[in-house]
Motif scaffolding. Structure first.
Motif, short mmCIF file in Angstrom:
data_model
loop_
_atom_site.label_atom_id
_atom_site.label_comp_id
_atom_site.label_asym_id
_atom_site.label_seq_id
_atom_site.Cartn_x
_atom_site.Cartn_y
_atom_site.Cartn_z
N HIS A 64 -2.37 15.03 9.00
CA HIS A 64 -1.67 16.30 7.63
C HIS A 64 -2.03 14.76 6.84
CE1 HIS A 64 -0.30 20.25 8.06
NE2 HIS A 64 -0.36 20.21 9.35
N ILE A 65 -1.63 14.61 5.68
CA ILE A 65 -1.50 13.37 4.65
C ILE A 65 0.09 13.33 4.43
CG2 ILE A 65 -2.71 13.86 2.46
CD1 ILE A 65 -3.85 11.62 2.57
N TYR A 66 0.73 12.20 4.24
CA TYR A 66 1.89 12.42 2.61
C TYR A 66 1.78 11.02 2.43
CZ TYR A 66 3.48 15.18 7.62
OH TYR A 66 2.55 15.61 8.28
N ILE A 67 1.82 11.33 0.78
CA ILE A 67 1.65 10.24 -0.28
C ILE A 67 3.49 10.02 -0.49
CG2 ILE A 67 0.42 9.60 -2.45
CD1 ILE A 67 -2.00 11.94 -1.27
N MET A 68 3.14 9.10 -1.09
CA MET A 68 3.71 7.96 -1.83
C MET A 68 3.21 7.82 -3.05
SD MET A 68 5.87 4.62 -1.15
CE MET A 68 7.15 5.03 -0.43
N LEU A 69 3.99 8.45 -4.48
CA LEU A 69 3.42 8.07 -5.50
C LEU A 69 4.77 8.20 -6.49
CD1 LEU A 69 0.95 8.87 -8.10
CD2 LEU A 69 2.47 10.93 -8.19
N ASN A 70 4.17 6.46 -7.41
CA ASN A 70 5.63 6.85 -8.45
C ASN A 70 4.91 7.42 -9.48
OD1 ASN A 70 7.08 4.41 -10.36
ND2 ASN A 70 6.59 2.77 -9.69
N LYS A 71 5.39 7.90 -9.92
CA LYS A 71 5.18 8.87 -11.20
C LYS A 71 5.51 8.61 -12.00
CE LYS A 71 7.21 12.77 -12.84
NZ LYS A 71 6.82 12.31 -14.41
N PRO A 93 -9.50 9.49 -4.57
CA PRO A 93 -10.72 10.92 -4.15
C PRO A 93 -10.11 10.34 -2.67
CG PRO A 93 -11.56 9.67 -6.32
CD PRO A 93 -10.20 8.91 -6.17
N GLU A 94 -9.76 9.25 -2.35
CA GLU A 94 -10.12 9.03 -0.67
C GLU A 94 -9.06 9.53 -0.64
OE1 GLU A 94 -10.47 6.83 -3.32
OE2 GLU A 94 -8.40 4.96 -2.83
N LEU A 95 -7.67 10.35 -0.91
CA LEU A 95 -6.83 10.56 -0.27
C LEU A 95 -6.32 11.87 -0.59
CD1 LEU A 95 -3.87 8.31 -1.14
CD2 LEU A 95 -4.96 8.34 1.70
N ARG A 96 -7.58 12.20 -1.33
CA ARG A 96 -7.34 13.71 -1.90
C ARG A 96 -7.66 14.74 -0.31
NH1 ARG A 96 -10.18 13.80 -6.92
NH2 ARG A 96 -9.36 12.46 -8.71
N ARG A 225 0.54 4.93 -2.52
CA ARG A 225 -0.44 4.70 -1.13
C ARG A 225 0.34 5.93 -0.07
NH1 ARG A 225 3.56 3.18 2.61
NH2 ARG A 225 5.33 1.21 1.97
N GLU A 226 -0.40 6.29 0.82
CA GLU A 226 -0.13 6.38 2.29
C GLU A 226 1.29 6.24 2.88
OE1 GLU A 226 -3.39 7.40 4.64
OE2 GLU A 226 -2.98 8.72 6.23
N ILE A 227 2.24 7.10 2.92
CA ILE A 227 2.83 6.87 4.03
C ILE A 227 2.60 6.75 5.04
CG2 ILE A 227 5.18 7.38 4.68
CD1 ILE A 227 5.67 8.81 2.34
N MET A 228 2.51 5.70 5.95
CA MET A 228 1.70 6.05 7.63
C MET A 228 3.10 7.07 8.57
SD MET A 228 -0.39 4.92 7.65
CE MET A 228 -1.10 4.46 6.08
N HIS A 229 2.30 6.92 9.73
CA HIS A 229 3.13 8.15 10.87
C HIS A 229 5.18 7.42 11.01
CE1 HIS A 229 0.20 11.18 10.68
NE2 HIS A 229 1.75 11.69 10.99
N LYS A 230 4.41 6.22 10.91
CA LYS A 230 5.61 5.25 11.50
C LYS A 230 7.01 5.39 10.69
CE LYS A 230 5.53 0.79 11.98
NZ LYS A 230 5.16 -0.47 11.87
N GLU A 231 6.33 5.43 9.33
CA GLU A 231 7.52 5.82 7.93
C GLU A 231 7.85 6.80 7.53
OE1 GLU A 231 6.29 3.49 4.05
OE2 GLU A 231 4.45 4.08 5.05
N LEU A 232 7.39 8.02 8.57
CA LEU A 232 8.01 8.95 8.54
C LEU A 232 8.81 9.13 8.52
CD1 LEU A 232 6.60 11.40 6.33
CD2 LEU A 232 5.36 11.84 8.24
#
Ligand code: URA
Length: 238
Positions: A64-71, A93-96, A225-232
């Protein structure tokens, strides 16, 4: 032993493209597994152990992927919209991935932290009121905040339509137009309606923290940017 996966499924899921496009990419000879070009879409690989590359660049496997976006303002928290730009259109594209969605919503004119994932279980847990995941907002108010807002927020405000809010926290800055508000739930236009309930109005709103994860200051509006597993793991801490 980790389970095996077809190459076209791996490529489609990890690159966020259709199975048809994944098959085309594979038959064109762009994909290699452990350094050997694979042209059969049905070739089985181990997502955990095999090294898959596209044109020499590694496709790192993530379930799975977890993303933090500054909307930025003007963009909506939806997967699709005929008129406005959606948060998903801001993902590079690299996080899609297939199945990405924003977990929770911000209003069109609100800025800040949107959590985007393809992991329904985590999103569900994060959004469930039982998890008590806090959300911290910075708001600018039309009029100066009064000291009695603190108790009113703590006691649970009743907003228009008679809805009762859970206890929330408000911190008033030295310039009393600026406040930090912590919520443990997410009702429609909640902060704007809470401000109205105490006779004020929100003129600017930004979400800066979800649980224990703070919006990365380096992200400009529209960046992610991607949220890393450690941060999750911090998601469920205050
Ligand atoms: N409260 C609001 O009023 N709007 C948001 O976008 C988030 C919280």
């Amino acid at each position: 032993m980790p389970s095996l996966m077809r190459t076209d499924k791996f490529v489609s899921e990890q690159l966020g493209i259709s199975r048809t496009d994944a098959k085309k990419l594979i038959s064109s000879g762009s994909i290699a597994v452990n350094g050997t070009c694979v042209t059969r879409p049905e070739h089985k690989l181990s997502p955990e152990d095999d090294i898959v590359t596209r044109g020499g660049n590694r496709i790192v496997y993530r379930e799975h992927i977890y993303i933090m976006l500054n909307k930025p303002q003007g963009v909506i928290c939806a997967t699709r919209d005929g008129l406005s730009r959606t948060v998903l259109e801001l993902i590079p594209p690299e996080l899609r991935r297939n199945g990405l969605f924003p977990a929770g919503r911000l209003d069109k004119d609100t800025e800040g932290f949107v959590f985007i994932t393809d992991d329904g279980d985590t999103a569900h847990r994060m959004l469930s009121p039982k998890s008590h995941v806090s959300k911290l907002y910075y708001a600018e108010l039309e009029k100066e905040a009064e000291d009695d807002y603190i108790a009113a927020f703590e006691n649970g405000l009743v907003i228009d339509g008679g809805e009762k809010c859970l206890p929330a926290k408000i911190e008033i800055c030295p310039d009393r137009h600026f406040v930090y508000i912590t919520l443990f739930e997410g009702k429609y236009h909640q902060i704007k309606r809470m401000a109205q309930a105490v006779g004020n109005n929100v003129i600017y709103l930004k979400r800066i923290k979800i649980g224990g994860i703070t919006l990365d200051e380096r992200l400009k509006p529209g960046e992610c940017r991607e949220i890393m597993h450690k941060e999750l793991a911090e998601l469920y801490t205050l």
